[in-house]
Design a protein around this motif. Structure first.
Motif, PDB file in Angstrom:
ATOM      1  N   VAL A   1      39.604  53.316  37.552  1.00 26.73           N
ATOM      2  CA  VAL A   1      40.351  54.540  37.855  1.00 26.73           C
ATOM      3  C   VAL A   1      41.536  54.690  36.903  1.00 26.73           C
ATOM      4  CG1 VAL A   1      41.760  55.708  39.597  1.00 26.73           C
ATOM      5  CG2 VAL A   1      39.635  54.592  40.259  1.00 26.73           C
ATOM      6  N   PHE A   2      42.205  53.580  36.591  1.00 30.83           N
ATOM      7  CA  PHE A   2      43.359  53.624  35.686  1.00 30.83           C
ATOM      8  C   PHE A   2      42.969  54.178  34.322  1.00 30.83           C
ATOM      9  CE2 PHE A   2      45.756  51.557  32.250  1.00 30.83           C
ATOM     10  CZ  PHE A   2      47.035  52.037  32.527  1.00 30.83           C
ATOM     11  N   ILE A   3      41.922  53.655  33.722  1.00 28.91           N
ATOM     12  CA  ILE A   3      41.562  54.083  32.365  1.00 28.91           C
ATOM     13  C   ILE A   3      41.070  55.527  32.348  1.00 28.91           C
ATOM     14  CG2 ILE A   3      39.175  53.233  32.473  1.00 28.91           C
ATOM     15  CD1 ILE A   3      41.516  53.136  29.412  1.00 28.91           C
ATOM     16  N   LEU A   4      40.340  55.939  33.386  1.00 25.72           N
ATOM     17  CA  LEU A   4      39.815  57.301  33.421  1.00 25.72           C
ATOM     18  C   LEU A   4      40.942  58.334  33.577  1.00 25.72           C
ATOM     19  CD1 LEU A   4      36.602  56.887  35.610  1.00 25.72           C
ATOM     20  CD2 LEU A   4      36.739  57.246  33.143  1.00 25.72           C
ATOM     21  N   ILE A   5      41.996  57.975  34.306  1.00 24.39           N
ATOM     22  CA  ILE A   5      43.137  58.886  34.445  1.00 24.39           C
ATOM     23  C   ILE A   5      44.039  58.814  33.224  1.00 24.39           C
ATOM     24  CG2 ILE A   5      45.198  59.433  35.802  1.00 24.39           C
ATOM     25  CD1 ILE A   5      43.792  58.424  38.261  1.00 24.39           C
ATOM     26  N   ALA A   6      44.259  57.600  32.713  1.00 27.48           N
ATOM     27  CA  ALA A   6      45.225  57.385  31.625  1.00 27.48           C
ATOM     28  C   ALA A   6      44.853  58.122  30.343  1.00 27.48           C
ATOM     29  CB  ALA A   6      45.363  55.892  31.344  1.00 27.48           C
ATOM     30  N   LEU A   7      43.576  58.319  30.094  1.00 32.10           N
ATOM     31  CA  LEU A   7      43.159  58.997  28.861  1.00 32.10           C
ATOM     32  C   LEU A   7      43.688  60.422  28.785  1.00 32.10           C
ATOM     33  CD1 LEU A   7      39.484  57.701  28.651  1.00 32.10           C
ATOM     34  CD2 LEU A   7      41.357  57.150  27.073  1.00 32.10           C
ATOM     35  N   ALA A   8      43.963  61.044  29.941  1.00 31.56           N
ATOM     36  CA  ALA A   8      44.485  62.412  29.942  1.00 31.56           C
ATOM     37  C   ALA A   8      45.852  62.527  30.591  1.00 31.56           C
ATOM     38  CB  ALA A   8      43.499  63.345  30.652  1.00 31.56           C
ATOM     39  N   ASN A   9      46.207  61.557  31.443  1.00 33.65           N
ATOM     40  CA  ASN A   9      47.442  61.679  32.226  1.00 33.65           C
ATOM     41  C   ASN A   9      48.032  60.279  32.432  1.00 33.65           C
ATOM     42  OD1 ASN A   9      49.508  62.368  33.961  1.00 33.65           O
ATOM     43  ND2 ASN A   9      48.228  63.548  35.356  1.00 33.65           N
ATOM     44  N   LEU A  10      48.712  59.775  31.415  1.00 33.46           N
ATOM     45  CA  LEU A  10      49.170  58.392  31.421  1.00 33.46           C
ATOM     46  C   LEU A  10      50.214  58.136  32.504  1.00 33.46           C
ATOM     47  CD1 LEU A  10      49.060  55.608  30.138  1.00 33.46           C
ATOM     48  CD2 LEU A  10      50.778  56.362  28.465  1.00 33.46           C
ATOM     49  N   SER A  11      51.128  59.061  32.714  1.00 36.92           N
ATOM     50  CA  SER A  11      52.201  58.846  33.686  1.00 36.92           C
ATOM     51  C   SER A  11      51.648  58.665  35.102  1.00 36.92           C
ATOM     52  CB  SER A  11      53.196  60.009  33.655  1.00 36.92           C
ATOM     53  OG  SER A  11      52.526  61.250  33.845  1.00 36.92           O
TER      54      SER A  11
ATOM     55  N   SER B 226      48.315  38.593  38.337  1.00 38.45           N
ATOM     56  CA  SER B 226      48.659  38.481  36.914  1.00 38.45           C
ATOM     57  C   SER B 226      47.475  38.892  36.038  1.00 38.45           C
ATOM     58  CB  SER B 226      49.080  37.049  36.586  1.00 38.45           C
ATOM     59  OG  SER B 226      50.208  36.667  37.341  1.00 38.45           O
ATOM     60  N   ILE B 227      46.274  38.526  36.456  1.00 37.85           N
ATOM     61  CA  ILE B 227      45.078  38.905  35.699  1.00 37.85           C
ATOM     62  C   ILE B 227      44.917  40.424  35.685  1.00 37.85           C
ATOM     63  CG2 ILE B 227      42.556  38.782  35.659  1.00 37.85           C
ATOM     64  CD1 ILE B 227      42.807  35.947  36.828  1.00 37.85           C
ATOM     65  N   VAL B 228      45.136  41.063  36.856  1.00 34.84           N
ATOM     66  CA  VAL B 228      45.058  42.527  36.927  1.00 34.84           C
ATOM     67  C   VAL B 228      46.101  43.162  36.017  1.00 34.84           C
ATOM     68  CG1 VAL B 228      45.225  44.543  38.439  1.00 34.84           C
ATOM     69  CG2 VAL B 228      44.170  42.451  39.285  1.00 34.84           C
ATOM     70  N   CYS B 229      47.314  42.617  36.014  1.00 35.42           N
ATOM     71  CA  CYS B 229      48.394  43.159  35.177  1.00 35.42           C
ATOM     72  C   CYS B 229      48.060  43.024  33.692  1.00 35.42           C
ATOM     73  CB  CYS B 229      49.711  42.459  35.483  1.00 35.42           C
ATOM     74  SG  CYS B 229      50.398  42.856  37.099  1.00 35.42           S
ATOM     75  N   VAL B 230      47.495  41.871  33.310  1.00 35.80           N
ATOM     76  CA  VAL B 230      47.106  41.671  31.908  1.00 35.80           C
ATOM     77  C   VAL B 230      46.011  42.652  31.514  1.00 35.80           C
ATOM     78  CG1 VAL B 230      45.994  40.069  30.299  1.00 35.80           C
ATOM     79  CG2 VAL B 230      47.811  39.255  31.819  1.00 35.80           C
ATOM     80  N   ALA B 231      45.028  42.832  32.399  1.00 39.37           N
ATOM     81  CA  ALA B 231      43.954  43.797  32.117  1.00 39.37           C
ATOM     82  C   ALA B 231      44.527  45.204  31.983  1.00 39.37           C
ATOM     83  CB  ALA B 231      42.910  43.752  33.235  1.00 39.37           C
ATOM     84  N   GLY B 232      45.478  45.554  32.866  1.00 35.58           N
ATOM     85  CA  GLY B 232      46.118  46.860  32.775  1.00 35.58           C
ATOM     86  C   GLY B 232      46.897  47.026  31.488  1.00 35.58           C
ATOM     87  N   ALA B 233      47.579  45.966  31.044  1.00 38.47           N
ATOM     88  CA  ALA B 233      48.348  46.031  29.796  1.00 38.47           C
ATOM     89  C   ALA B 233      47.429  46.238  28.592  1.00 38.47           C
ATOM     90  CB  ALA B 233      49.163  44.749  29.629  1.00 38.47           C
ATOM     91  N   VAL B 234      46.276  45.569  28.616  1.00 33.34           N
ATOM     92  CA  VAL B 234      45.304  45.740  27.523  1.00 33.34           C
ATOM     93  C   VAL B 234      44.776  47.170  27.496  1.00 33.34           C
ATOM     94  CG1 VAL B 234      43.030  45.042  26.675  1.00 33.34           C
ATOM     95  CG2 VAL B 234      44.643  43.309  27.500  1.00 33.34           C
ATOM     96  N   LEU B 235      44.434  47.696  28.667  1.00 25.56           N
ATOM     97  CA  LEU B 235      43.951  49.077  28.740  1.00 25.56           C
ATOM     98  C   LEU B 235      45.041  50.059  28.308  1.00 25.56           C
ATOM     99  CD1 LEU B 235      42.007  48.964  32.146  1.00 25.56           C
ATOM    100  CD2 LEU B 235      41.037  49.006  29.834  1.00 25.56           C
ATOM    101  N   LEU B 236      46.279  49.792  28.715  1.00 30.16           N
ATOM    102  CA  LEU B 236      47.400  50.656  28.329  1.00 30.16           C
ATOM    103  C   LEU B 236      47.578  50.663  26.810  1.00 30.16           C
ATOM    104  CD1 LEU B 236      49.901  52.370  28.976  1.00 30.16           C
ATOM    105  CD2 LEU B 236      51.168  50.233  29.281  1.00 30.16           C
ATOM    106  N   ALA B 237      47.514  49.474  26.201  1.00 36.41           N
ATOM    107  CA  ALA B 237      47.650  49.396  24.738  1.00 36.41           C
ATOM    108  C   ALA B 237      46.523  50.173  24.052  1.00 36.41           C
ATOM    109  CB  ALA B 237      47.631  47.931  24.301  1.00 36.41           C
TER     110      ALA B 237
END
Length: 385
Positions: free
Chosen positions: A157-167, A191-202
């Motif tokens: 869900v994070f990556i699908l939203i972030a591509l158009a609406n990062l905030s 911590s694993i979820v946070c790291v995965a989120g950071a990678v997707l964010l980058a």
């Protein structure tokens, strides 16, 4: 009829009062801030006010309906919502209405209305996480059966939203992490979820379709003196509105910056409120959302079931984080985003989804009140006997 409605209205009375107060503030602020857009459309501000009023009334009606439904039913509904949400997010990215290089909206056939699929995604993910965390408490550390489904749903869900609406994606990700903490997920797994989120964010920031927009907004926020005036246009005029509002404000309907701000009725409605009602008006708004958070935390601590507690926590955190995110942008504490102020900004379906979230929280609070009534009734029966 009014008495019948009041008698059938359950849940936390303070939250009902907060919704009514926010609705009144919203009607005043929207009517005042839509003069320019009304002129551009060759109509009066009254037409926008009536459309907004219709949405507010529809929202309160949905709130009433959703609060009447036992919150336990939302556990089953969450699976359906997730099954609908992910394809809708994909469809939005590929075929949605494009505005400022962002595909966030899809049209509702036959209505002339559009809605942001991220609004549905917030509701779907929070209810799904609340259901999964509450049902997996006995084997919450099971990687295959518990952790992977939770991590997968959050990241997808994070990556699908972030591509158009990062905030919006970042706020939803933050709420998800809070739910994982409350749901007793281990620090290692979080911590694993946070790291995965950071990678997707980058990846989104460096490779996504809106990477230039994101980098430009961050640069404008971090180094406003080094960017062109048009890059900081919105934040500059929001600051002017706040500065000229002073302590008491210019008075209702006397805003001047509404004529310069691109979205004074939605993204920057908080700046318009401060310009017209001063720092006192802005402080009142902050206090209302803080009080909402306080009432919701009381509901969370008293909820008899884990699912109800997690559901109320997730939805209340989502509403308040969004509110303070919007206000932070308006006063210059964050880069410009497209986040509306919940139940205050002019909007279409976003008000409806916000209302449903309020209704679900009220449904949880109703479950707290009903056991008390049963206990009181039993005591009275014993006393009579």
């Amino acid at each position: 009829m009014l008495n019948a409605i009041l008698n059938n209205t359950k849940g936390d009375r303070w939250i009902w009062l907060i919704v009514i107060v926010l609705s009144l503030i919203s009607l005043l602020a929207v009517y005042s801030s839509t003069g320019t857009i009304a002129y551009q459309h060759g109509t009066g501000a009254e037409s926008f006010l009536m459309k907004h009023l219709a949405m507010v009334v529809a929202g309160i009606a949905l709130m009433y309906i959703s609060h009447k439904l036992d919150y336990r039913y939302y556990a089953g509904i969450s699976k359906i919502l997730m099954a609908i949400t992910i394809p809708l997010l994909l469809y939005t990215l590929l075929f949605g209405n494009n505005l400022n290089d962002a595909s966030r909206w899809i049209a509702i056939p036959g209505t002339g209305l559009t809605f942001q699929t991220s609004d549905l995604a917030k509701l779907a993910l929070i209810t799904y996480l609340a259901r999964t965390l509450s049902r997996k408490q006995e084997n919450i550390k099971d990687v295959k059966n518990s952790f992977i489904p939770i991590m997968g749903s959050v990241c997808v869900v994070f990556i699908l939203i972030a591509l158009a609406n990062l905030s919006t994606a970042l706020m939803l990700f933050g709420v998800s992490i809070l739910l994982l903490i409350i749901g007793r997920i281990s620090i290692k797994q979080i911590s694993i979820v946070c790291v995965a989120g950071a990678v997707l964010l980058a990846g989104v920031m460096l490779l996504g379709p809106r990477r230039a927009t994101y980098i430009s907004r961050i640069n404008a926020f971090m180094h406003p003196e080094k960017v062109d005036a048009d890059k900081s246009y919105q934040s500059d005029h929001a600051k002017i509105a706040i500065a000229t509002g002073g302590v008491l404000g210019k008075g209702p309907g006397n805003s001047t910056e509404r004529n310069y701000l691109p979205h004074p009725y939605s993204d920057f409605i908080y700046a318009t409120i401060i310009e017209e009602y001063g720092l006192i008006g802005g402080f009142v708004i902050v206090c209302i959302y803080l009080f909402l958070l306080y009432r919701c935390i009381k509901i969370v601590t008293k909820a008899p079931k884990a699912f109800g507690a997690l559901l109320a926590a997730g939805l209340s955190f989502s509403l308040t984080i969004q509110a303070f995110g919007n206000m932070a942008v308006a006063v210059g504490l964050g880069p410009v985003t497209g986040i509306p102020l919940p139940f205050v900004s002019m909007g279409g379906t976003s008000i409806l989804f916000t209302s449903i979230a309020f209704g679900i929280i009220l449904s949880v609070s109703k479950d707290i009140e009903e056991p008390k009534k049963v206990v009181v009734g039993e005591i009275r029966e014993v006393a009579v006997a």
